[in-house]
Design a protein around this motif. Structure first.
Motif, PDB file in Angstrom:
ATOM      1  N   GLU A  38       0.836  -1.198   0.000  1.00 25.66           N
ATOM      2  CA  GLU A  38       0.000   0.000   0.000  1.00 25.66           C
ATOM      3  C   GLU A  38       0.873   1.251   0.000  1.00 25.66           C
ATOM      4  N   THR A  39       0.490   2.241  -0.781  1.00 24.04           N
ATOM      5  CA  THR A  39       1.273   3.472  -0.854  1.00 24.04           C
ATOM      6  C   THR A  39       0.696   4.582   0.028  1.00 24.04           C
ATOM      7  N   GLU A  40      -0.463   4.340   0.633  1.00 22.39           N
ATOM      8  CA  GLU A  40      -1.048   5.280   1.580  1.00 22.39           C
ATOM      9  C   GLU A  40      -1.672   4.499   2.727  1.00 22.39           C
ATOM     10  N   SER A  41      -1.666   5.081   3.903  1.00 22.71           N
ATOM     11  CA  SER A  41      -2.285   4.441   5.058  1.00 22.71           C
ATOM     12  C   SER A  41      -3.742   4.862   5.178  1.00 22.71           C
ATOM     13  N   PRO A  42      -4.653   3.916   5.389  1.00 18.74           N
ATOM     14  CA  PRO A  42      -6.044   4.294   5.626  1.00 18.74           C
ATOM     15  C   PRO A  42      -6.233   4.993   6.970  1.00 18.74           C
ATOM     16  N   LEU A  43      -5.295   4.827   7.891  1.00 17.80           N
ATOM     17  CA  LEU A  43      -5.396   5.502   9.186  1.00 17.80           C
ATOM     18  C   LEU A  43      -4.961   6.960   9.095  1.00 17.80           C
ATOM     19  N   VAL A  44      -3.973   7.231   8.247  1.00 15.23           N
ATOM     20  CA  VAL A  44      -3.469   8.606   8.072  1.00 15.23           C
ATOM     21  C   VAL A  44      -3.430   8.897   6.575  1.00 15.23           C
ATOM     22  N   PRO A  45      -4.582   9.030   5.934  1.00 13.36           N
ATOM     23  CA  PRO A  45      -4.627   9.206   4.479  1.00 13.36           C
ATOM     24  C   PRO A  45      -4.031  10.546   4.047  1.00 13.36           C
ATOM     25  N   LEU A  46      -3.407  10.540   2.892  1.00  7.32           N
ATOM     26  CA  LEU A  46      -2.759  11.756   2.399  1.00  7.32           C
ATOM     27  C   LEU A  46      -3.758  12.870   2.118  1.00  7.32           C
ATOM     28  N   ASP A  47      -4.947  12.528   1.652  1.00  9.98           N
ATOM     29  CA  ASP A  47      -5.951  13.572   1.422  1.00  9.98           C
ATOM     30  C   ASP A  47      -6.324  14.259   2.733  1.00  9.98           C
ATOM     31  N   GLY A  48      -6.342  13.497   3.825  1.00  5.36           N
ATOM     32  CA  GLY A  48      -6.601  14.095   5.122  1.00  5.36           C
ATOM     33  C   GLY A  48      -5.478  15.013   5.559  1.00  5.36           C
ATOM     34  N   THR A  49      -4.243  14.597   5.324  1.00  9.84           N
ATOM     35  CA  THR A  49      -3.098  15.449   5.640  1.00  9.84           C
ATOM     36  C   THR A  49      -3.163  16.752   4.861  1.00  9.84           C
ATOM     37  N   LEU A  50      -3.506  16.672   3.572  1.00  7.49           N
ATOM     38  CA  LEU A  50      -3.633  17.884   2.760  1.00  7.49           C
ATOM     39  C   LEU A  50      -4.733  18.795   3.311  1.00  7.49           C
ATOM     40  N   ALA A  51      -5.846  18.205   3.738  1.00  3.90           N
ATOM     41  CA  ALA A  51      -6.945  19.007   4.275  1.00  3.90           C
ATOM     42  C   ALA A  51      -6.522  19.725   5.555  1.00  3.90           C
ATOM     43  N   VAL A  52      -5.792  19.032   6.414  1.00  9.81           N
ATOM     44  CA  VAL A  52      -5.303  19.672   7.638  1.00  9.81           C
ATOM     45  C   VAL A  52      -4.375  20.834   7.304  1.00  9.81           C
ATOM     46  N   MET A  53      -3.486  20.630   6.346  1.00 11.64           N
ATOM     47  CA  MET A  53      -2.564  21.711   5.973  1.00 11.64           C
ATOM     48  C   MET A  53      -3.320  22.904   5.402  1.00 11.64           C
ATOM     49  N   ARG A  54      -4.384  22.661   4.641  1.00 15.17           N
ATOM     50  CA  ARG A  54      -5.181  23.784   4.125  1.00 15.17           C
ATOM     51  C   ARG A  54      -5.846  24.547   5.271  1.00 15.17           C
ATOM     52  N   THR A  55      -6.301  23.820   6.285  1.00 21.43           N
ATOM     53  CA  THR A  55      -6.922  24.482   7.432  1.00 21.43           C
ATOM     54  C   THR A  55      -5.901  25.293   8.204  1.00 21.43           C
ATOM     55  N   LEU A  56      -4.704  24.744   8.412  1.00 26.34           N
ATOM     56  CA  LEU A  56      -3.647  25.492   9.097  1.00 26.34           C
ATOM     57  C   LEU A  56      -3.277  26.746   8.311  1.00 26.34           C
ATOM     58  N   ASP A  57      -3.222  26.631   6.992  1.00 27.30           N
ATOM     59  CA  ASP A  57      -2.975  27.816   6.158  1.00 27.30           C
ATOM     60  C   ASP A  57      -4.070  28.859   6.346  1.00 27.30           C
ATOM     61  N   ALA A  58      -5.315  28.398   6.395  1.00 22.14           N
ATOM     62  CA  ALA A  58      -6.437  29.320   6.559  1.00 22.14           C
ATOM     63  C   ALA A  58      -6.364  30.036   7.903  1.00 22.14           C
ATOM     64  N   VAL A  59      -5.996  29.305   8.957  1.00 24.96           N
ATOM     65  CA  VAL A  59      -5.851  29.926  10.278  1.00 24.96           C
ATOM     66  C   VAL A  59      -4.751  30.987  10.230  1.00 24.96           C
ATOM     67  N   ARG A  60      -3.625  30.654   9.650  1.00 21.56           N
ATOM     68  CA  ARG A  60      -2.531  31.637   9.570  1.00 21.56           C
ATOM     69  C   ARG A  60      -2.951  32.863   8.778  1.00 21.56           C
ATOM     70  N   ASP A  61      -3.728  32.628   7.723  1.00 23.74           N
ATOM     71  CA  ASP A  61      -4.221  33.757   6.931  1.00 23.74           C
ATOM     72  C   ASP A  61      -5.112  34.669   7.767  1.00 23.74           C
ATOM     73  N   ARG A  62      -5.970  34.070   8.594  1.00 17.44           N
ATOM     74  CA  ARG A  62      -6.885  34.872   9.412  1.00 17.44           C
ATOM     75  C   ARG A  62      -6.157  35.679  10.474  1.00 17.44           C
ATOM     76  N   VAL A  63      -5.075  35.123  11.036  1.00 19.06           N
ATOM     77  CA  VAL A  63      -4.396  35.812  12.143  1.00 19.06           C
ATOM     78  C   VAL A  63      -3.189  36.616  11.684  1.00 19.06           C
ATOM     79  N   GLY A  64      -2.799  36.494  10.423  1.00 20.50           N
ATOM     80  CA  GLY A  64      -1.716  37.313   9.898  1.00 20.50           C
ATOM     81  C   GLY A  64      -0.322  36.773  10.116  1.00 20.50           C
TER      82      GLY A  64
END
Length: 335
Positions: free
Chosen positions: A295-321
């Motif tokens: 398997e090239t991705e883990s179902p427990l820590v899927p890459l699409d989920g990691t990408l979604a978390v990073m987008r949320t962290l980016d959004a938080v940083r954008d909101r707080v400057g």
């Protein structure tokens, strides 16, 4: 891949030492090489753990044909460069959290791994632990009904020295990437990527977040109230509330010993799992299971989920400057 999985460790800091210690307790894992930016650091680490090969460059580790998978434990500003180098060399990679400095870097790594057909996983050990896995099973099975609210916090009183990495924008300093990734990932695990992100933060003179509050919202009406701090010693608790009940975690939700399920008309139910709550062996075992299964991705820590978390962290940083040098297009940090 069968039998023993051969690991390479890239970096020699505290996380590298903790992971190596746990790997060496696993009979089906072997640490065969370590690399650092200097030969002296790699050799000292190798001597400490009895690792046969020590390299004073990342490239040498990436080129080692005896290494099946590389654990990247560099400071997170270097994750993109280190993991990318190993993927380019054909190595499977487990990369520490936060996965990268921003979503753009994360997307580049995921695209590279998928293009090469290589295993890649974020080292979100919280997702791999038996207690959190039991939580997701209960929630998926309707134990609390439809999830409406998630709360989680992660705060500590960090170093006050402006020269410390937690205060340095160049290496992704601040509370959000080091600590906030846990409550954000916890909310994502239960509700997925939010439709709306609001945030407020106290910023340092250097421009990193010291104390951050986040409100995430979903079109379903669910919300998540999350916080992180390097200037406040918070309870480190979490809860999941739904239409039929709630689940509460006491101190240390990201490495829990257990939780309590409350449902209307019933006595509270406690759930605990034996073993070390701070063990990194669960994520190592998941990596090795995936490699053996092809398997090239883990179902427990899927890459699409990691990408979604990073987008949320980016959004938080954008909101707080908060903006990092790595946010500049094309920036890749190797040091």
């Amino acid at each position: 891949m069968g039998g023993t999985v051969r690991w390479g460790v890239l970096a020699t800091g505290g996380m590298a030492a903790a992971f190596t210690t746990d790997l060496m307790r696993m009979p089906d894992a072997e640490v065969v090489a370590v690399a650092s930016r200097t030969a002296a650091s790699a050799e000292a680490f190798a001597g400490r753990f009895g690792i046969p090969r020590a390299y004073g460059s990342w490239d040498a580790l990436a080129a080692d044909e005896d290494v099946d998978v590389v654990y990247v434990a560099t400071p997170h500003a270097a994750h993109r460069a280190a993991a990318g180098l190993c993927l380019e060399a054909g190595k499977a990679v487990l990369c520490e959290k936060p996965f990268t400095m921003n979503a753009r870097e994360a997307e580049e790594l995921v695209a590279l791994a998928r293009e090469r057909g290589l295993f890649l996983m974020e080292a979100m050990w919280m997702y791999c632990g038996p207690v959190i896995r039991r939580l997701t099973e209960l929630v998926a099975g309707g134990a609390v009904g439809e999830v409406r609210s998630v709360h989680a916090d992660f705060g500590l009183v960090g170093p006050a020295d402006p020269g410390h990495r937690l205060r340095d924008p160049a290496v992704g300093g601040g509370a959000l990437l080091d600590l906030g990734v846990y409550p954000v990932s916890f909310a994502h695990l239960l509700l997925g990527e939010p439709d709306r992100v609001s945030a407020h933060a106290l910023l340092s003179p250097e421009g990193v977040d010291l104390n951050t509050g986040m409100l995430l919202g979903w079109d379903s009406g669910a919300t998540a109230l999350l916080s992180c701090s390097i200037v406040a010693d918070t309870p480190l608790t979490a809860s999941v509330s739904g239409t039929e009940g709630r689940i509460e975690f006491s101190h240390g939700f990201y490495r829990p010993e257990g939780f309590t399920l409350h449902r209307r008309g019933r006595e509270p139910e406690g759930f605990t799992v034996a073993g070390r709550r701070d063990s990194l062996q669960h994520e190592a075992a998941e990596v090795m299971r995936c490699l053996r299964a092809g398997e090239t991705e883990s179902p427990l820590v899927p890459l699409d989920g990691t990408l979604a978390v990073m987008r949320t962290l980016d959004a938080v940083r954008d909101r707080v400057g908060v903006r990092y040098p790595a946010d500049a297009e094309g920036a890749v940090t190797r040091a």
